[in-house]
Design a protein around this motif. Structure first.
Motif, mmCIF file in Angstrom:
data_model
loop_
_atom_site.group_PDB
_atom_site.id
_atom_site.type_symbol
_atom_site.label_atom_id
_atom_site.label_comp_id
_atom_site.label_asym_id
_atom_site.label_seq_id
_atom_site.Cartn_x
_atom_site.Cartn_y
_atom_site.Cartn_z
ATOM 1 N N ILE A 59 9.513 25.347 51.109
ATOM 2 C CA ILE A 59 9.301 26.820 50.241
ATOM 3 C C ILE A 59 8.372 27.580 51.252
ATOM 4 N N ASN A 63 9.309 31.135 53.218
ATOM 5 C CA ASN A 63 8.538 32.334 52.910
ATOM 6 C C ASN A 63 8.274 32.901 54.111
ATOM 7 N N ASN A 68 12.476 37.813 52.362
ATOM 8 C CA ASN A 68 13.126 38.475 51.185
ATOM 9 C C ASN A 68 13.716 37.691 50.203
ATOM 10 N N LEU A 69 13.750 36.193 50.565
ATOM 11 C CA LEU A 69 14.290 35.274 49.824
ATOM 12 C C LEU A 69 13.300 34.694 48.604
ATOM 13 N N SER A 70 11.938 35.274 48.988
ATOM 14 C CA SER A 70 10.683 34.632 47.990
ATOM 15 C C SER A 70 10.647 35.295 46.729
ATOM 16 N N ALA A 71 10.401 34.484 45.693
ATOM 17 C CA ALA A 71 9.865 35.056 44.434
ATOM 18 C C ALA A 71 8.682 36.233 44.345
ATOM 19 N N THR A 72 8.975 37.258 44.049
ATOM 20 C CA THR A 72 8.002 38.165 43.874
ATOM 21 C C THR A 72 6.779 37.957 43.058
ATOM 22 N N GLU A 73 7.037 36.943 42.294
ATOM 23 C CA GLU A 73 5.958 36.677 41.142
ATOM 24 C C GLU A 73 5.038 35.656 41.763
ATOM 25 N N VAL A 74 5.336 35.054 42.793
ATOM 26 C CA VAL A 74 4.269 34.174 43.710
ATOM 27 C C VAL A 74 3.258 34.902 44.441
ATOM 28 N N ASP A 75 1.926 34.704 44.101
ATOM 29 C CA ASP A 75 0.922 35.364 45.095
ATOM 30 C C ASP A 75 0.960 34.516 46.282
ATOM 31 N N TRP A 76 1.936 34.956 47.381
ATOM 32 C CA TRP A 76 2.155 34.468 48.464
ATOM 33 C C TRP A 76 0.882 34.345 49.586
#
Length: 162
Positions: A59, A63, A68-76
């Motif tokens: 993951i 990222n 662009n394939l990463s969930a926006t809900e995750v605080d990266w």
């Protein structure tokens, strides 16, 4: 005759004090990040297994390489901080585990040396008590409590029990 004095390297008082000061400094440096979890918390949160570590690593790679394939809900930003912290902790733990293992190994050799010397002294005590030398019978009686009764050599334990 058993091999004795397996470890003749001893820490000086200065080395012991330096080590204690260094450990205190390490404890202080890590104080803000060390957490005291309860047994229930350790069970609940646990440690991710190797398969799940590979999953987390994948993951992380996605990222980094294809955000662009990463969930926006995750605080990266927090995910990366956690990821880096986990790597740093693992590296520190590996080094500390290695140090603990080496210290335990050195201690085992000193324990063995002490035990062999104590057995030698006990055998000498038994010999002297047999010659009615003053004080040795009392010493032998005091030491007998540490040994179980055996049929062959009463009072001398097997050498494999340091």
């Amino acid at each position: 005759m058993p091999i004795t004095n397996l470890n003749n390297t001893h820490l000086t008082i200065a080395q012991v004090e330096t080590a204690k000061i260094s450990l205190s400094a390490l404890e202080t440096a890590l104080q803000d990040i060390t957490i005291n979890l309860s047994a229930e918390d350790r069970q609940k949160y646990g440690s991710i297994n190797e398969q799940n570590k590979l999953f987390v690593n994948k993951i992380y790679d996605f990222n980094k390489n294809q955000p662009n394939l990463s969930a926006t809900e995750v605080d990266w930003a927090e995910f990366e901080k956690d990821f880096t912290s986990r790597q740093n902790y693992e590296a520190l733990i590996a080094r500390l585990d290695s140090l603990v293992t080496r210290l335990k190994n050195a201690k085992i050799l000193h324990d063995y040396d002490n035990y062999q010397a104590a057995l030698t002294d006990y055998a000498y005590t038994a010999y002297k008590a047999g010659t009615s030398s003053p004080g040795y019978e009392v010493k032998q009686n005091e030491l007998k409590q540490f040994f179980g009764k055996t049929s062959k050599t009463e009072g001398i334990p097997p050498a494999s029990q340091p």
